[in-house]
Write an enzyme that holds these catalytic residues in place. Structure first.
Site, short mmCIF file in Angstrom:
data_model
loop_
_atom_site.label_atom_id
_atom_site.label_comp_id
_atom_site.label_asym_id
_atom_site.label_seq_id
_atom_site.Cartn_x
_atom_site.Cartn_y
_atom_site.Cartn_z
N HIS A 1 0.86 -1.20 0.00
CA HIS A 1 0.00 0.00 0.00
C HIS A 1 0.89 1.24 0.00
O HIS A 1 1.69 1.41 -0.92
CB HIS A 1 -0.94 -0.10 1.21
CG HIS A 1 -2.04 0.90 1.28
ND1 HIS A 1 -2.44 1.70 0.23
CD2 HIS A 1 -2.86 1.24 2.32
CE1 HIS A 1 -3.44 2.46 0.62
NE2 HIS A 1 -3.72 2.23 1.87
N HIS B 1 -2.25 -2.38 -9.54
CA HIS B 1 -3.23 -1.71 -8.68
C HIS B 1 -4.48 -2.56 -8.61
O HIS B 1 -4.88 -3.16 -9.60
CB HIS B 1 -3.59 -0.32 -9.23
CG HIS B 1 -4.20 0.56 -8.20
ND1 HIS B 1 -5.54 0.50 -7.89
CD2 HIS B 1 -3.68 1.50 -7.38
CE1 HIS B 1 -5.79 1.37 -6.93
NE2 HIS B 1 -4.70 1.99 -6.61
N ASP C 1 2.72 5.47 -6.79
CA ASP C 1 3.98 5.40 -6.02
C ASP C 1 5.21 5.30 -6.89
O ASP C 1 6.33 5.43 -6.39
CB ASP C 1 3.93 4.19 -5.08
CG ASP C 1 2.86 4.39 -4.03
OD1 ASP C 1 1.93 3.57 -3.97
OD2 ASP C 1 2.93 5.40 -3.32
C1 SDX Z 1 -1.40 2.11 -3.34
O1 SDX Z 1 -6.12 0.65 -3.14
C2 SDX Z 1 -5.64 1.88 -3.43
O2 SDX Z 1 -6.31 2.73 -3.91
C3 SDX Z 1 -4.19 2.04 -3.01
C4 SDX Z 1 -3.54 3.38 -3.43
C5 SDX Z 1 -4.17 4.56 -2.71
O3 SDX Z 1 -4.05 5.66 -3.23
O4 SDX Z 1 -4.69 4.36 -1.55
O5 SDX Z 1 -3.67 3.53 -4.83
C6 SDX Z 1 -2.06 3.42 -3.07
O6 SDX Z 1 -1.36 1.26 -2.47
C7 SDX Z 1 -0.88 1.84 -4.72
C8 SDX Z 1 -0.27 0.41 -4.86
C9 SDX Z 1 1.17 0.46 -4.29
N1 SDX Z 1 1.69 -0.95 -4.19
C10 SDX Z 1 2.68 -1.35 -4.99
O7 SDX Z 1 3.13 -0.70 -5.92
C11 SDX Z 1 3.22 -2.73 -4.63
C12 SDX Z 1 3.34 -3.58 -5.90
N2 SDX Z 1 1.99 -3.89 -6.40
C13 SDX Z 1 1.40 -5.14 -5.96
O8 SDX Z 1 1.69 -5.51 -4.65
C14 SDX Z 1 -0.06 -5.28 -6.39
O9 SDX Z 1 -0.16 -4.84 -7.67
C15 SDX Z 1 -1.14 -4.60 -5.58
C16 SDX Z 1 -1.09 -4.97 -4.14
C17 SDX Z 1 -1.03 -3.12 -5.72
C18 SDX Z 1 -2.50 -5.04 -6.15
O10 SDX Z 1 -2.60 -6.39 -5.90
P1 SDX Z 1 -3.93 -7.19 -6.35
O11 SDX Z 1 -4.95 -6.32 -6.90
O12 SDX Z 1 -4.30 -8.07 -5.21
O13 SDX Z 1 -3.42 -7.98 -7.58
P2 SDX Z 1 -2.92 -9.43 -7.51
O14 SDX Z 1 -1.94 -9.54 -6.39
O15 SDX Z 1 -4.10 -10.31 -7.53
O16 SDX Z 1 -2.09 -9.53 -8.87
C19 SDX Z 1 -2.70 -10.01 -10.04
C20 SDX Z 1 -1.55 -10.70 -10.79
C21 SDX Z 1 -0.83 -11.75 -9.94
O17 SDX Z 1 -0.26 -12.66 -10.85
P3 SDX Z 1 -1.05 -14.07 -11.13
O18 SDX Z 1 -1.33 -14.70 -9.78
O19 SDX Z 1 -2.29 -13.68 -11.91
O20 SDX Z 1 -0.07 -14.87 -11.95
O21 SDX Z 1 -0.55 -9.71 -11.10
C22 SDX Z 1 0.66 -10.04 -10.44
C23 SDX Z 1 0.30 -10.97 -9.31
O22 SDX Z 1 1.41 -11.81 -9.00
N3 SDX Z 1 1.19 -8.77 -9.92
C24 SDX Z 1 2.47 -8.42 -10.00
C25 SDX Z 1 2.52 -7.12 -9.46
N4 SDX Z 1 1.30 -6.74 -9.06
C26 SDX Z 1 0.48 -7.78 -9.35
N5 SDX Z 1 3.55 -9.07 -10.46
C27 SDX Z 1 4.73 -8.38 -10.38
N6 SDX Z 1 4.88 -7.12 -9.89
C28 SDX Z 1 3.78 -6.46 -9.42
N7 SDX Z 1 3.90 -5.23 -8.95
#
Ligand code: SDX
Length: 426
Positions: A266, A307, A365
């Site tokens: 997050h 996201h 971010d």
């Molecule tokens: C913020 O919710 C909000 O609005 C948050 C925010 C706000 O303003 O409050 O926007 C602020 O938190 C932005 C996000 C910051 N986080 C990061 O940048 C961390 C990296 N991102 C990931 O951890 C992830 O993308 C999330 C947590 C942001 C979202 O996760 P989801 O929606 O639960 O997606 P998921 O984990 O189900 O991913 C779907 C697929 C998966 O692969 P498969 O299982 O389908 O094979 O995408 C992959 C994930 O492994 N994936 C990534 C990835 N993000 C998702 N793979 C590599 N790198 C990534 N960053």
């Protein structure tokens, strides 16, 4: 009133269950699943991917089209034309302020920027190398020990005073966290300065000399505050709403939001992006990290990408990328090696099938850390700044929750533990 119905048939139930369907002003319709409890059924939605936890008028996100509106205004237009305190007024009141309303609001906030002098002693309990987010959690939660005159959550005036106090004091507390960590004395806010200018002043001035705040950096800081102000029912805002539903005081609820924001999935991602860029260190090593991010057996993720809601570009990331370029040019460091790695990483990721298929785009971010680093803010303060800016979103949602009849939030579960059994006879 529901204008549509959904009918659910469940094996084992003689009749279909009729569920009301409501439409908002924008976005998907929602199915009211509350009647299911009477049929002995719960919904199941770990991570709340498909759950509308509440009704809200503050912010709308269209993840498929990369749209973010506050009070109906697109984030790009607010970032271009408004300042952070105008956005604070909009989120708290639902309308942009008139010139007179803005002057009153700014003056009120400006005259609440100091914290109780006793607060400064609170810091002494922390080690100097404590993470500033740990200090922020403790100090903001402790505000409830100081302000007994604004803790009646059912009194709109008390809620308004809390909002002013939190908006006003978060920059002061954030700067105090930084000063404490570097062993410098706290710097008092200055009433003649703008909100962002004052924050940079409290961060970088010392008793021995005034830090001359560059208008470009102050504007970039204000824009970063705007871009982080609110974002619908994200993890930390949902935490604040849930804590608020128990009747907890606003300062305790905001402290809970700060704790939830800290996670690297997050708000902690902006700090994690810089750590990742430094770990990559050279454009030649980008393919290695892209490979790791794609490896299901490797917990490494590309920080700043993906996201839960945006399945298109995060509109905030676009504004942030442009601001990063402007700041680095102003500082004459447009060839910043980390920015070059970030741009190359973005380019490669956006062409890679893994990321394209999963619609993983740069989020808010990804670039913010590069701007903050260029301004001179240390990496461990990045999430503190996110918390500072998001406080208006948290307190606006908390206020919205308490402005209408409500009840304590209490989700249920799918229980898969042991059936009832007796304690073994001795
Ligand atoms: C913020 O919710 C909000 O609005 C948050 C925010 C706000 O303003 O409050 O926007 C602020 O938190 C932005 C996000 C910051 N986080 C990061 O940048 C961390 C990296 N991102 C990931 O951890 C992830 O993308 C999330 C947590 C942001 C979202 O996760 P989801 O929606 O639960 O997606 P998921 O984990 O189900 O991913 C779907 C697929 C998966 O692969 P498969 O299982 O389908 O094979 O995408 C992959 C994930 O492994 N994936 C990534 C990835 N993000 C998702 N793979 C590599 N790198 C990534 N960053």
């Amino acid at each position: 009133m529901a204008d549509k119905k959904a009918r659910l048939t469940v094996d084992g139930l003689e009749e279909a269950i009729e569920l009301p369907v409501y439409s908002g002003t924008e976005g998907p319709d929602v199915i009211d699943v509350r009647p299911l409890t009477g049929q002995g059924l719960f919904t199941y939605d770990p991570g709340f991917v498909s759950t509308a936890a509440c009704e809200s008028k503050l912010t709308y996100i269209d993840g498929g089209n990369g749209v973010l509106l506050h009070g109906g205004y697109p984030i790009e237009q607010l970032a271009q034309n408004a300042d952070y305190l105008e956005v604070c007024y909009l989120l708290l009141n639902g309308e942009l302020p008139t010139a007179e309303q803005k002057e009153t609001f700014v003056n009120t906030v400006t005259n609440h920027t100091m914290v109780h002098e006793q607060m400064s002693h609170f810091f002494n309990g922390f080690r100097r190398d404590a993470h500033p987010m740990a200090i922020m959690c403790g100090v903001v939660g402790a505000l409830s020990a100081f302000y007994h005159d604004s803790l009646d959550i059912n009194d709109p005036h008390h809620r308004e005073v809390c909002a002013y106090r939190l908006i006003a004091k978060m920059p002061t507390i954030a700067a105090m966290c930084y000063k404490y960590s570097i062993g410098q004395p706290f710097i008092f806010p200055r009433n003649e300065m703008s909100y962002a200018e004052n924050f940079l002043h409290m961060m970088f001035s010392t008793p021995c000399g005034e830090y001359k705040v560059s208008p470009t950096l102050a504007k970039a800081m204000d824009k970063i505050f705007i871009l982080h102000a609110d974002h619908e029912q994200n993890a930390s805002t949902s935490t604040v709403r849930l804590a608020g539903s128990s009747g907890a005081n606003p300062f305790a609820c905001i402290a809970a939001g700060i704790a939830a924001l800290w996670g690297p999935a997050h708000g902690g991602a902006n700090e994690a992006v810089l750590v990742m860029l430094n770990e990559i260190g050279d454009e030649e090593r980008i393919p290695e990290f892209i490979q790791r991010a794609k490896d299901p057996n490797d917990p490494f993720r590309l920080m700043g990408f993906g996201h839960r809601v945006y399945r298109n570009f995060d509109p905030r990331a676009k504004v942030m990328a442009q601001t990063a370029q402007e700041v680095l040019e102003e500082l004459g460091i447009e060839n910043d090696p980390l920015l070059k790695i970030a741009k190359r990483l973005e380019q490669i990721a956006l062409e890679d099938e893994y990321f394209v298929e999963r619609k993983l785009y740069p989020n808010v971010d990804f670039y913010s850390g590069i701007i903050l680093k260029a301004i001179g803010i240390p990496t461990n303060m990045f999430t503190v700044i996110f918390a500072l800016a998001r406080t208006i979103g948290w307190i606006s949602h908390w206020n919205e929750f308490h402005s209408s009849p409500n009840k304590i939030g209490r989700p249920r579960q799918l229980y898969t533990g042991p059936k009832q059994r007796d304690y073994p006879a001795k």
